[in-house]
Scaffold this active site. Structure first.
Site, PDB file in Angstrom:
ATOM      1  N   ASP A   1      -8.566   2.850  -6.383  1.00  0.00           N
ATOM      2  CA  ASP A   1      -8.897   3.458  -7.675  1.00  0.00           C
ATOM      3  C   ASP A   1     -10.210   2.895  -8.217  1.00  0.00           C
ATOM      4  O   ASP A   1     -11.023   3.608  -8.801  1.00  0.00           O
ATOM      5  CB  ASP A   1      -7.767   3.216  -8.678  1.00  0.00           C
ATOM      6  CG  ASP A   1      -6.442   3.792  -8.205  1.00  0.00           C
ATOM      7  OD1 ASP A   1      -6.449   4.861  -7.578  1.00  0.00           O
ATOM      8  OD2 ASP A   1      -5.401   3.155  -8.457  1.00  0.00           O
TER       9      ASP A   1
ATOM     10  N   ILE B   1       0.835  -1.203   0.000  1.00  0.00           N
ATOM     11  CA  ILE B   1       0.000   0.000   0.000  1.00  0.00           C
ATOM     12  C   ILE B   1       0.871   1.255   0.000  1.00  0.00           C
ATOM     13  O   ILE B   1       0.486   2.294  -0.513  1.00  0.00           O
ATOM     14  CB  ILE B   1      -0.931   0.010   1.231  1.00  0.00           C
ATOM     15  CG1 ILE B   1      -1.867  -1.204   1.202  1.00  0.00           C
ATOM     16  CG2 ILE B   1      -1.735   1.302   1.321  1.00  0.00           C
ATOM     17  CD1 ILE B   1      -2.645  -1.397   2.486  1.00  0.00           C
TER      18      ILE B   1
ATOM     19  N   HIS C   1      -0.891   3.504 -10.115  1.00  0.00           N
ATOM     20  CA  HIS C   1      -1.632   3.962  -8.930  1.00  0.00           C
ATOM     21  C   HIS C   1      -1.313   5.416  -8.587  1.00  0.00           C
ATOM     22  O   HIS C   1      -1.298   5.797  -7.430  1.00  0.00           O
ATOM     23  CB  HIS C   1      -1.319   3.046  -7.749  1.00  0.00           C
ATOM     24  CG  HIS C   1      -2.133   3.313  -6.511  1.00  0.00           C
ATOM     25  ND1 HIS C   1      -3.508   3.368  -6.515  1.00  0.00           N
ATOM     26  CD2 HIS C   1      -1.748   3.547  -5.229  1.00  0.00           C
ATOM     27  CE1 HIS C   1      -3.940   3.613  -5.288  1.00  0.00           C
ATOM     28  NE2 HIS C   1      -2.899   3.736  -4.493  1.00  0.00           N
TER      29      HIS C   1
END
Length: 342
Positions: free
Chosen positions: A173, A140, A200
């Site tokens: 997203d 992440i 991302h």
């Protein structure tokens, strides 16, 4: 009484949260568990019946977070680990989720976060490669476009790299795109799942609205361009709204919990589990994008199949043309950084 009824109601009305099938013993570690993403993510994982052993690690406060979460009346055990107990936290875990790092602040891009977060992710990955080389790693920590390749390089150097078990979590997203599109189409968010491919951050995020139920409700031109921009830069919207006090932590925690749940279901043998994820991919490898987010089918060993982006519109083709060179640069940046700072 009310709280218990509310919990049952929430579970009944959330089809993606969580699987209620019988679970194997699954040990999950959250590295960066006391941070803005780590705390709500840990709470969500504590509620997941597929998690039986929840390990929370951070450089500070993790034992306190674990003590707090351990009072939630779900079956999984919860243990917190101090800064010098990373090896213990990782011993025998099957899934490692890494939200560790510094958050974005107003005016910062994901690239501004790079040097600090790259070092943090590298060091955590080194220990993971040593102690839990067979674990699935969910990254992440931003910038994901670069941190995932760094983790891959760490595992390659240790001789334990398995590309099927390394994922950049790009689910936020997808949830943003679905939420924003539903506001235009009038359909429920759960009925407007939008495949989001590429990377991302910024222009590397490519929402395939043409493939979504309700995508035809978006008018070409200004409305389409505004929606795409909002999906690509949704994080900026949250940073601005929080007025310097944080970034998109709660929605990211939710998205990470969704992806974690899907992976756990696949590890338990459920068939046909499909999510978008940023993985080592052949799709645009010839253009330097050795990692790419696209729909993937998950299975007992991780990524079972990487799906193509499918048929795209002329507008989406242009978005891909802009995304791929930028993504290739981001990947190279991570690989080059690790070569210089192993």
């Amino acid at each position: 009484m009310f709280a218990r009824q509310a919990l049952r109601s929430a579970q009944a009305t959330s089809p993606r949260f969580f699987s209620t099938s019988a679970s194997a013993n699954r040990a999950v570690a959250v590295l960066g568990a006391s941070g803005g993403i780590g705390q709500p993510l840990s709470l969500l994982l504590k509620q997941n019946p597929l998690v039986t052993d929840l390990r929370l690690y951070d450089v500070r406060l993790a034992p306190g977070v674990a003590a707090d979460i351990s009072h939630v009346n779900t079956p999984s055990t919860t243990t917190g680990y101090q800064a010098d107990q990373l090896g213990e936290a990782l011993k025998d875990v099957e899934v490692i989720v890494i939200p560790a790092g510094v958050p974005r602040k107003p005016g910062m891009t994901r690239d501004d976060l790079f040097n600090t977060n790259a070092s943090i992710v590298r060091d955590l990955a080194k220990k993971a490669a040593e102690v839990a080389p067979n674990a699935h790693l969910l990254i992440i920590s931003n910038p994901v476009n670069s941190t995932v390749p760094i983790v891959a390089e760490v595992f390659k150097k240790a001789g334990v790299y398995d590309p099927k078990k390394l994922y950049g979590v790009t689910t936020l997203d997808v949830t943003r795109a679905s939420t924003f599109l539903s506001g235009i189409s009038g359909k429920k968010p759960a009925e407007t799942i939008v495949p989001v491919v590429g990377g991302h951050s910024g222009v590397t995020i490519v929402p395939l609205l043409s493939q979504a139920n309700g995508g035809d409700a978006v008018a070409k031109g200004e409305q389409y361009e505004k929606l795409v921009h909002r999906i690509q830069f949704g994080g900026d919207e949250v940073v601005k709204a929080k007025d310097g006090a944080g970034s998109a932590t709660l929605s990211m925690a939710y998205a990470a919990a969704v992806f974690s749940d899907s992976l756990l279901k696949a590890l338990n043998g459920e068939q046909g589990v499909k999510e978008c994820a940023y993985v080592e991919s052949p799709l645009y490898k010839d253009q330097g994008a050795t990692f790419f987010a696209s729909p993937v089918t998950l299975g007992k060993n991780g990524v079972e199949e990487i799906h193509s982006v499918g048929k795209v519109s002329a507008e989406e083709e242009k978005l891909l043309e802009a995304a791929i060179p930028e993504l290739a640069k981001n990947i190279k940046k991570g690989v080059d950084w690790y070569a210089a700072s192993p």
